[in-house]
Each structure stands twice: as structure tokens, then as C-alpha cells.
Design an enzyme around this catalytic site. Structure first.
Site: not given
Ligand code: DX5
Length: 231
Positions: A40, A179
Site C-alpha cells: 500500500d 481490499d
Molecule cells: C487501506 C489499505 C488496507 C489494507 C488492508 O487503504 O489498502 O485496506 O490494504 O488492511 P485491512 O485488511 O487491515 O483492512
């Protein structure tokens, strides 16, 4: 009927990882069968957070993973080459950050990497459907981007279904990625809707046993994806 069906994969994201134990975490999920990591990338403008640079792509590539760089940045075409040069296999930009998504996707592909297109929760799926033939991956955000550990937004499921139909009706080889907030309680719903790339941060790296958590998520996703195809 899903034509270009891929067996769903769970894609751990580094955002939730304990950075002091990142190598250990990556080795653990790799031993559990993980082959794809999501990095990310946040710039403090497009989203109210700062995160990883190209070095984290290199770190995951050095361990043999496929890597997608999810650019949550205001200037994706400026930074995309940095992540392509670092070895990213897929570079995903946000439709909200570019005036012409199909042209931007072409620029990403001209870097020699696969191109992904993402949409925030409040953004219509229509733009992703319209550009789907230029995409190697489409990403439905199921949280407001910027932070891990948020709650999955089930009202995003129709977007996943719309993209599944768009990809299958055109017989495209395009991942449908989800995601945000995925965990053992909701990953089946996302997979049954047609997602075949499921990003999980907290559910994997905040778990006491990331390898076991990864395996459980992937088993659930594969069972649900297959179940949908049998109907
Ligand atoms: C948000 C990120 C999150 C991350 C996943 O900007 O992209 O979504 O990748 O995190 P979790 O699985 O903890 O939501």
C-alpha cells in the site's frame, strides 16, 4: 459462468505488518503457500496517511513474491515508474486520481508492468467497467483507503458482482481484487461475489499465527468461489 476463473488468492498487505518483524511475517506466509503481496503506497494527499516506498517492493520481490503496488497517491503516473523499476508486477492506480483512466492504464502497461484500476467506496463502478479491457486488475475498495484495521463495507458487494460479469462476458484475463476489512467472517461473501484476489492486512499480520490465518482465509475464499460457480 466464470470463464477466466482463477482460483482465488489471498494477498496479504504489509500495511498491518509489524515492521520490526516483516521478514519473519513474509517468510511465514510464504511457507503457508502465499505467493502474492500487496504494498500500500500512500502520499498524505490522496489519503491522510503515509506508508511505503519502492524499497518495500524490492523487499517482497527478493523473497520471491508477486507484488502489486497499490498507489493511493495524487500523482500516480509520476510515481508508477519508481515501483515498476523496483520490480512490481502490477501497479494499481485510483480512477479518482487520473483524468483519463484508459490512457493512464496504457502508460502503466508501457512501463512493462500489468495495470490495475481501483475505486474508492463512494466512486461508481461504472468507470472501472468502462476501462476493464485496459485492465489486468480491477480493485474494489471495501474501506475508505488510508488505514488498515477498518470494517468491511458489504454494500460494496454489488460492485464486485458487476465487475465479475464485465470480466467474464468479455472473456478477459483480469483479476478482480477486493481490499479492506477482509477477515474469516466475510471473505466468503467477497469470493462468492466473484473476487479472485483478496487483500488482507490485519486478518493476517495482526493474527497470532499469520501462516494459519492466511491458510484459513484462502481455504474459505476457494470454497466460496467454487460454490458460486457450481450454481
Ligand atoms: C487501506 C489499505 C488496507 C489494507 C488492508 O487503504 O489498502 O485496506 O490494504 O488492511 P485491512 O485488511 O487491515 O483492512
Amino acid at each position: 459462468m466464470i470463464v477466466a476463473a482463477k482460483s482465488p488468492v489471498v494477498v496479504p498487505s504489509l500495511l498491518a505488518g509489524d515492521l520490526s518483524r516483516l521478514g519473519e511475517h513474509l517468510d511465514a506466509v510464504k511457507a503457508a503457500g502465499c505467493r502474492w503481496i500487496s504494498v500500500d503506497v500512500m502520499d498524505g494527499h490522496f489519503v491522510p496517511n503515509l506508508s511505503f516506498g519502492p524499497g518495500f517492493v524490492k523487499l517482497a520481490k527478493a523473497r520471491g513474491f508477486r507484488v502489486d503496488a497499490h498507489l493511493m497517491v495524487a500523482n500516480p503516473l509520476e510515481v508508477a515508474p519508481w515501483f515498476a523499476d523496483a520490480g512490481a508486477d502490477i501497479v494499481t492506480l485510483h480512477i479518482e486520481a487520473v483524468p483519463d483512466a484508459p490512457a493512464a492504464l496504457g502508460k502503466i502497461r508501457s512501463l512493462g508492468v500489468k495495470a490495475g484500476l481501483a475505486a474508492k467506496p463512494k466512486t461508481s463502478v461504472d468507470g472501472l467497467v468502462a476501462a476493464v479491457e485496459r485492465c489486468d486488475l480491477v480493485l474494489v475498495m471495501t474501506v475508505e483507503p488510508g488505514f488498515g484495521g477498518q470494517k468491511f463495507m458489504p454494500d460494496m458487494v454489488p460492485k464486485i458482482e458487476a465487475l465479475r460479469q464485465a470480466v467474464d462476458s468479455r472473456r478477459l484475463d483480469c483479476w478482480i481484487q477486493v481490499d479492506g476489512g477482509l477477515n474469516a467472517a466475510n471473505i466468503s461473501q467477497a469470493a462468492a461475489a466473484g473476487a479472485d484476489s483478496l487483500v488482507a492486512g490485519s486478518a493476517v499480520f495482526a493474527a497470532s499465527d499469520p501462516a494459519a490465518a492466511f491458510r484459513e482465509l484462502e481455504l474459505k475464499a476457494r470454497a466460496a468461489f467454487g460454490a458460486k460457480n457450481k450454481t
